[in-house]
Enzyme design. Structure first.
Site, PDB file in Angstrom:
ATOM      1  N   THR A 375      14.597  38.168  42.095  1.00 21.21           N
ATOM      2  CA  THR A 375      14.805  38.526  43.482  1.00 21.21           C
ATOM      3  C   THR A 375      13.775  37.651  44.163  1.00 21.21           C
ATOM      4  O   THR A 375      13.049  36.929  43.489  1.00 21.21           O
ATOM      5  CB  THR A 375      14.524  40.034  43.633  1.00 21.21           C
ATOM      6  OG1 THR A 375      15.565  40.714  42.974  1.00 21.21           O
ATOM      7  CG2 THR A 375      14.420  40.503  45.056  1.00 21.21           C
ATOM      8  N   ASN A 395      20.530  39.959  42.648  1.00 17.32           N
ATOM      9  CA  ASN A 395      20.249  40.818  41.503  1.00 17.32           C
ATOM     10  C   ASN A 395      19.707  39.960  40.364  1.00 17.32           C
ATOM     11  O   ASN A 395      18.570  39.524  40.429  1.00 17.32           O
ATOM     12  CB  ASN A 395      21.445  41.674  41.082  1.00 17.32           C
ATOM     13  CG  ASN A 395      20.994  42.805  40.154  1.00 17.32           C
ATOM     14  OD1 ASN A 395      19.811  43.121  40.112  1.00 17.32           O
ATOM     15  ND2 ASN A 395      21.893  43.394  39.420  1.00 17.32           N
ATOM     16  N   SER A 447      15.282  48.768  44.199  1.00 14.82           N
ATOM     17  CA  SER A 447      13.829  48.978  44.116  1.00 14.82           C
ATOM     18  C   SER A 447      13.077  48.070  45.091  1.00 14.82           C
ATOM     19  O   SER A 447      11.847  48.066  45.106  1.00 14.82           O
ATOM     20  CB  SER A 447      13.341  48.663  42.698  1.00 14.82           C
ATOM     21  OG  SER A 447      13.981  49.485  41.760  1.00 14.82           O
ATOM     22  N   GLY A 467      11.388  41.634  40.727  1.00 18.22           N
ATOM     23  CA  GLY A 467      10.974  42.252  39.464  1.00 18.22           C
ATOM     24  C   GLY A 467      11.715  43.521  39.141  1.00 18.22           C
ATOM     25  O   GLY A 467      11.251  44.317  38.326  1.00 18.22           O
ATOM     26  N   GLY A 468      12.862  43.761  39.794  1.00 18.98           N
ATOM     27  CA  GLY A 468      13.638  44.958  39.476  1.00 18.98           C
ATOM     28  C   GLY A 468      12.780  46.201  39.602  1.00 18.98           C
ATOM     29  O   GLY A 468      12.109  46.418  40.621  1.00 18.98           O
TER      30      GLY A 468
HETATM   31  O1  DON Z   1      17.674  45.802  44.254  1.00 20.33           O
HETATM   32  C1  DON Z   1      17.088  45.838  43.186  1.00 20.33           C
HETATM   33  O2  DON Z   1      16.237  46.648  42.906  1.00 20.33           O
HETATM   34  C2  DON Z   1      17.406  44.770  42.134  1.00 20.33           C
HETATM   35  N1  DON Z   1      18.726  44.246  42.358  1.00 20.33           N
HETATM   36  C3  DON Z   1      16.369  43.719  42.223  1.00 20.33           C
HETATM   37  C4  DON Z   1      16.600  42.612  41.252  1.00 20.33           C
HETATM   38  C5  DON Z   1      15.384  41.879  40.936  1.00 20.33           C
HETATM   39  O3  DON Z   1      14.318  42.149  41.394  1.00 20.33           O
HETATM   40  C6  DON Z   1      15.588  40.794  39.957  1.00 20.33           C
HETATM   41  N2  DON Z   1      14.355  40.203  39.672  1.00 20.33           N
HETATM   42  N3  DON Z   1      13.630  40.545  38.885  1.00 20.33           N
END
Ligand code: DON
Length: 578
Positions: A375, A395, A447, A467-468
């Site tokens: 992200t 994503n 997140s 970072g999800g």
């Molecule tokens: O919205 C979210 O929480 C996830 N789609 C974020 C994805 C993300 O941070 C990918 N990178 N690490």
């Protein structure tokens, strides 16, 4: 190099490596007139160029956002979605939600196979993995409301970078080449990311994206209709037809970004402003700060086993709540007020034992963690004190890997952020339940945590991260490193990070970031430890001692750009009604 910033502006737009004191690093910039920090040098420069023309922090972020869709295709995007938190210099607060939505034809079990098992390939790498993109609606909406430059001005850099190209960095050339097999599965992606003979681009080669330039020009000329109607919409729907995708013309035409009330908490003497549902970020951040507030974190020290144990136990409880209670508040009654209430935090944490870890299985049940890192977060503050925190994503890195043929942009795979099957983890190891089940036109839980911390009416920290699931704990640590441990922004961002998310029940540490003594002590408390490479990428801005400071996270090749000379005068931005 074909791209050259206007030379007069380039003279004014300088990234200054500070040469004095503990702040002396190349990833930091100081300015009196504005800073923009993003994952890409060219995008940060696009932002400060907008400021040099008299644009405010919103103009700058929008210009940087469109440029990032060209120069950082792993996460910068027009085919994804994001969240933006804005604090105007007069103190008014706004949050724009341009998260993707599930197409009207989406259904609850769409990612389960015949045996009822979750099919990650379908949820992540298919045409059905894409939610209806929100980024263009969001960027245009915030720009219409707050921008003082024209749409053409804020889109010019992105269009130029796509049309004229830019020399590929080693990092980008390596990423493109590593994904060759993926590109070969999408005719559109092959056309963008491989040369006509299907060989990979080399570092330094000019990377031109002609189809993307035309798409951006349509948006620049027609506004949202240049994306959500007409040729671009038609190309998206044709792409969907190539792979049984669900996004329809009606889904596109009816997409709207939403203004939401930001989550506002207070932590010690600071105000914390962050993103509400459908992101879990703001709720969890405030909940965790509330649990932390009664403790003297500064006395427990930085990266000691006692401070880390405390934070891990806080994170365990907050993420357990996330799995059950958080989802799109337009579809599910998320108990926001309760979760962010200080009394609730006290009672939630009253079983904390500083000498004993708790077990996630005693709070609920769970599973395994896999991470990707794509992200991206942008931060900006202008000379008047307007501040913007913006997190945007496809994503996974490069989203679904599918490029809309003829339109030149990648589609997201955000549908995987829904809980496809209760109790079964998604790509971030996160599990969920009813609150985050797939429903037509619903937004998937996120997140992402774009956050602004305010003190004495000044934006002292503007931050966020990819970072999800680790995004929220990254933001928590940047904030506590400054507010509790008294670090400079730069040190706060550089400080090694750790993470716990309830399930799986492990403490994840950045490799080589923590002393063996601390790790031994955590293990004596019975914490299970895992290591991984970098957690997060917190491109951060802030104000301190009369300066506006920008810090790009040293874990990556981001860039903090500062405006050296005063910008051209434009009218002051007022706070319009919502
Ligand atoms: O919205 C979210 O929480 C996830 N789609 C974020 C994805 C993300 O941070 C990918 N990178 N690490």
């Amino acid at each position: 190099m074909n791209f050259k910033p206007n030379s007069a502006i380039a003279a004014a737009v300088l990234a200054i490596a500070l040469l004095a004191g503990s702040l002396a690093t190349a990833n930091e910039v100081r300015s009196q007139h504005g800073v923009v920090v993003t994952r890409s040098e060219l995008a940060s420069m696009a932002g400060t160029e907008a400021m040099a023309q008299g644009g405010n922090a919103v103009d700058a972020i929008v210009a940087a956002g469109f440029a990032l869709a060209v120069t950082h295709p792993a996460a910068g995007n027009i085919g994804g979605g994001g969240f933006m938190v804005i604090r105007l210099a007069d103190g008014t607060l706004f949050a724009n939600d341009h998260r993707e939505i599930a197409p009207a034809a989406a259904f609850r079990d769409m990612f389960l196979d015949a045996d009822g098992d979750y099919n990650p390939q379908k949820a992540l790498r298919s045409h059905q993995a894409s939610g209806v993109p929100g980024s263009v609606a969001g960027l245009l909406t915030v720009h219409e409301k707050f921008g003082v430059l024209s749409r053409e001005q804020v889109m010019a850099a992105g269009i130029r970078l796509a049309k004229e190209g830019f020399p590929l960095t080693e990092d980008l050339a390596r990423q493109f080449s590593a994904r060759k097999d993926q590109w070969l599965k999408s005719a559109g992606a092959k056309r963008v990311f491989l040369k006509p003979d299907e060989s990979s681009y080399e570092p330094g080669e000019l990377f031109v994206q002609a189809d993307l330039a035309l798409t951006l020009e349509r948006i620049s000329d027609q506004g949202r209709d240049g994306f959500y109607k007409g040729k671009t919409a038609q190309l998206i729907v044709e792409e969907m037809e190539r792979g049984s995708g669900l996004i329809s013309l009606d889904d596109l035409e009816s997409y709207e970004s939403v203004w939401r009330d930001p989550i506002v908490g207070d932590y010690r003497s600071y105000q914390v402003v962050s993103m509400p549902p459908p992101s879990s970020g703001g709720v969890l951040l405030v909940q965790m700060l509330n649990m932390l507030e009664p403790f003297h974190l500064s006395e427990l020290g930085v990266a000691t086993s006692s401070s880390m144990h405390l934070m891990v136990e806080i994170e365990r409880r907050a993420y357990a709540d996330r799995a059950i209670h958080l989802g799109d508040s337009d579809f599910y009654p998320v108990p926001i007020a309760l979760l962010t209430n200080k009394g609730y935090a006290l009672s939630r944490f009253k079983d904390f034992d500083s000498n004993k870890r708790s077990q996630s299985r005693d709070i609920a049940a769970g599973n395994l963690l896999v991470e990707s890192e794509e992200t991206t977060h942008l931060s900006a503050i202008d000379g008047k004190g307007n501040a913007v925190a913006y997190t945007t994503t496809l994503n996974s890195g490069y989203g679904s890997g599918i490029v809309v043929q003829g339109a030149g942009f990648l589609l997201n795979n955000e549908m995987d952020d829904f809980s496809s099957k209760p109790g079964v983890p998604n790509q971030f190891g996160l599990i969920g339940a009813e609150a985050n089940a797939i429903e037509p036109r619903k937004r998937m839980l996120s997140s992402m945590t774009p956050t602004i911390v305010v003190h004495d009416n000044k934006p002292v920290i503007v931050t966020g991260s990819p970072g999800g699931s680790t995004i929220i704990t990254t933001v928590l640590q940047v904030i506590t490193n400054v507010l509790d441990h008294g670090m400079t922004l730069n040190d706060a961002v550089a400080q090694p990070r750790f993470h716990h998310q309830w399930l799986p029940d492990v403490v994840t540490l950045e490799r080589n970031g923590f002393s063996t003594d601390v790790v031994d002590e955590l293990q004596e408390l019975d914490h299970e430890i895992k290591y991984r490479n970098a957690i997060g990428d917190a491109n951060t801005a802030g104000s301190r001692d009369g300066w506006i400071i920008g810090v790009s996270d040293p874990r990556n090749t981001g860039y903090a750009s500062g405006l050296l000379d005063p910008p051209q005068e434009k009218e002051t931005v007022e706070s319009p009604s919502r």
